[in-house]
Structures are given as structure tokens and as C-alpha cells.
Design an enzyme around this catalytic site. Structure first.
Site, mmCIF file in Angstrom:
data_model
loop_
_atom_site.group_PDB
_atom_site.id
_atom_site.type_symbol
_atom_site.label_atom_id
_atom_site.label_comp_id
_atom_site.label_asym_id
_atom_site.label_seq_id
_atom_site.Cartn_x
_atom_site.Cartn_y
_atom_site.Cartn_z
ATOM 1 N N TYR A 16 0.984 -0.996 0.561
ATOM 2 C CA TYR A 16 0.107 0.142 0.191
ATOM 3 C C TYR A 16 0.934 1.375 -0.019
ATOM 4 O O TYR A 16 0.105 1.998 0.128
ATOM 5 C CB TYR A 16 -1.402 0.068 1.386
ATOM 6 C CG TYR A 16 -1.711 -0.908 1.264
ATOM 7 C CD1 TYR A 16 -2.691 -0.564 0.981
ATOM 8 C CD2 TYR A 16 -1.554 -2.483 1.640
ATOM 9 C CE1 TYR A 16 -3.511 -2.241 1.181
ATOM 10 C CE2 TYR A 16 -2.254 -3.189 2.062
ATOM 11 C CZ TYR A 16 -3.710 -3.601 1.385
ATOM 12 O OH TYR A 16 -4.084 -4.511 1.601
ATOM 13 N N HIS A 21 -4.192 6.591 -1.051
ATOM 14 C CA HIS A 21 -4.919 6.416 0.539
ATOM 15 C C HIS A 21 -3.741 6.122 1.530
ATOM 16 O O HIS A 21 -3.476 6.458 2.808
ATOM 17 C CB HIS A 21 -5.996 5.308 0.540
ATOM 18 C CG HIS A 21 -6.363 5.476 1.490
ATOM 19 N ND1 HIS A 21 -7.538 6.401 1.333
ATOM 20 C CD2 HIS A 21 -7.317 4.568 1.395
ATOM 21 C CE1 HIS A 21 -8.435 6.281 2.150
ATOM 22 N NE2 HIS A 21 -8.670 4.897 2.323
ATOM 23 N N TYR A 77 -5.676 -1.873 9.747
ATOM 24 C CA TYR A 77 -5.901 -0.869 8.405
ATOM 25 C C TYR A 77 -6.862 -0.363 8.236
ATOM 26 O O TYR A 77 -7.079 0.462 9.334
ATOM 27 C CB TYR A 77 -6.778 -2.080 7.440
ATOM 28 C CG TYR A 77 -6.298 -3.632 6.283
ATOM 29 C CD1 TYR A 77 -5.150 -3.338 5.437
ATOM 30 C CD2 TYR A 77 -5.728 -4.573 7.069
ATOM 31 C CE1 TYR A 77 -4.512 -3.628 5.288
ATOM 32 C CE2 TYR A 77 -4.865 -5.317 6.998
ATOM 33 C CZ TYR A 77 -4.365 -5.214 5.726
ATOM 34 O OH TYR A 77 -3.026 -6.341 5.683
ATOM 35 N N ASN A 79 -9.827 1.134 7.813
ATOM 36 C CA ASN A 79 -11.040 1.541 8.596
ATOM 37 C C ASN A 79 -11.160 0.886 10.319
ATOM 38 O O ASN A 79 -12.028 1.181 10.717
ATOM 39 C CB ASN A 79 -12.225 0.466 7.729
ATOM 40 C CG ASN A 79 -11.480 -1.303 7.519
ATOM 41 O OD1 ASN A 79 -10.665 -1.375 8.113
ATOM 42 N ND2 ASN A 79 -12.725 -2.028 6.970
ATOM 43 N N ASP A 104 -5.681 11.469 2.762
ATOM 44 C CA ASP A 104 -6.345 11.877 2.031
ATOM 45 C C ASP A 104 -7.341 12.488 1.682
ATOM 46 O O ASP A 104 -8.287 11.993 2.575
ATOM 47 C CB ASP A 104 -5.811 10.944 0.880
ATOM 48 C CG ASP A 104 -7.371 9.627 1.905
ATOM 49 O OD1 ASP A 104 -6.862 9.397 2.391
ATOM 50 O OD2 ASP A 104 -7.899 9.261 0.724
ATOM 51 N N ASN A 125 -13.183 6.334 5.646
ATOM 52 C CA ASN A 125 -13.547 5.093 6.811
ATOM 53 C C ASN A 125 -12.417 5.597 7.848
ATOM 54 O O ASN A 125 -13.138 5.152 9.282
ATOM 55 C CB ASN A 125 -12.478 4.206 5.498
ATOM 56 C CG ASN A 125 -14.163 3.906 4.858
ATOM 57 O OD1 ASN A 125 -15.086 3.889 5.343
ATOM 58 N ND2 ASN A 125 -13.996 2.523 4.389
#
Length: 199
Positions: A16, A21, A77, A79, A104, A125
Site C-alpha cells: 500500500y 490513501h 487497516y 477502517n 487523503d 473510513n
């Protein structure tokens, strides 16, 4: 002196790292670099943390007027970001009004930045999770514009894709500018920092 918690939102792991994000991670990485400190794992917080101090001259400052700063990247993560943030606020005894979250923002074009206090989560989220975990949305945000996808691309897929290589130099500049804005927020206050950096 007060203590600040500066949180960069993102998803953990190399998969990632280059995604839109994860610009929050990039900004707190830059703040850690300026301070000359490294992130280390804090299993009890489900996060990586680095500690430094801040003066009017910037990160890593020393002196009686230096404020303590905790930099944090969640190991959960996006969320579930609130779990780490809530634990860190409790562990370091930091009130929510001394929390700054860098994230972001789809509703700002790339190259635009907004500092604000409070407000909704706008479908983000990570912000939703933090609000749910700490019971309030009354904290500072540094909103890093990534723009919206062209055509019919799903926004969720868009933020989980890398910035194009053509933006690499501009991205480095904007990450640096966002780090400047966060430092200004802590040293000169929201109104003055907004006047200098909000676009």
C-alpha cells in the site's frame, strides 16, 4: 507543556505504500525525518510511534518551551485506525483537541491542502473509525488533496492505486508543504496556519 499526537492515516505494508490513501503516512514520515527520529513498533498501541519535541524552529527542537510530539502510524487497516488512535490518546494522556490527523481528501484537487478543526468525516473510513473510537470529531485535520477519479473509476479503487509516476516530483513537494503546514498549526495556531497554507 502540552503533548500533541500527529497521526498519518494509511494502510500498513509495502503493498500500500505508494497508494493515494497513504499520503498521511508519507507526511508523518517526513516529520520524523526532520526530527531525526525513527518509528518503532508499539504492540500495545497497534501502531508504530516516534517521539520528538517541537519549538518555533521546527521538529526536533530543544529548550524549555519545546512541546512533546508523538508521531503515529497505525498498524491496522484504514477502517480500523481509530483503535490505535484511541489507545494512544489514553496512553499518552492527550486530549482529542491536541490530535492532528493527516489524510487523503478526494474533494480537493491534487496540490490543494486544507487545515481545519472538527467537522464530518466526508465518507473517509479512517476518520469514521477515529470518531467512533474516541467519541468525537473535534480534532484537527490536515486534508491532503488527491482529487477524484476520471470517468467511472470507483473512488475506493482510485485511492488504493498509486500516484502516477509523472507526479513524483510534485508529490514530494506537496508532502513537504503539508509537513510545513502541520508544524505551523502547532507553532502559530490554526488561523495563521490556514492563512498560509489553505488553498
Amino acid at each position: 507543556m502540552s503533548t500533541w499526537l500527529l497521526v498519518g492515516l494509511g494502510n500498513p505494508g509495502p503493498t500500500y505504500a505508494s497508494h493515494r490513501h497513504n499520503v498521511g503516512y508519507r507526511v508523518v514520515d517526513e516529520l520524523a525525518r526532520r526530527a531525526g527520529v525513527r518509528f518503532t513498533g508499539a504492540a500495545q498501541l497497534r501502531a508504530e510511534v516516534a517521539q520528538t519535541r517541537l519549538t518555533a524552529s521546527g521538529m526536533g527542537g530543544v529548550g524549555a518551551e519545546a512541546e512533546k510530539v508523538v508521531l503515529l502510524k497505525s498498524r491496522t487497516y484504514m477502517n480500523e485506525s481509530g483503535a490505535a488512535v484511541g489507545k494512544a490518546l489514553g496512553y499518552y494522556r492527550i486530549p482529542p483537541e491536541n490530535l492532528v490527523v493527516v489524510h487523503d481528501e478526494l474533494d480537493l484537487d491534487f496540490g490543494r491542502l486544507r487545515l481545519k478543526f472538527g467537522g464530518g468525516d466526508n465518507g473517509h473510513n479512517g476518520l469514521k473509525s477515529i470518531r467512533r473510537s474516541i467519541g468525537t470529531g473535534e480534532f484537527f485535520r490536515a486534508r491532503f488533496g488527491v482529487g477524484r477519479p476520471q470517468g467511472r473509476q470507483d473512488p475506493a479503487d482510485y485511492v488504493l492505486s498509486p500516484f502516477p509516476a509523472s507526479l513524483a516530483e510534485d508529490l514530494a513537494v506537496e508532502v513537504d508543504r503539508c509537513a510545513d503546514a502541520v508544524e505551523a498549526l502547532l507553532t502559530v495556531g490554526l488561523d495563521a496556519a490556514q492563512g498560509r497554507f489553505n488553498s
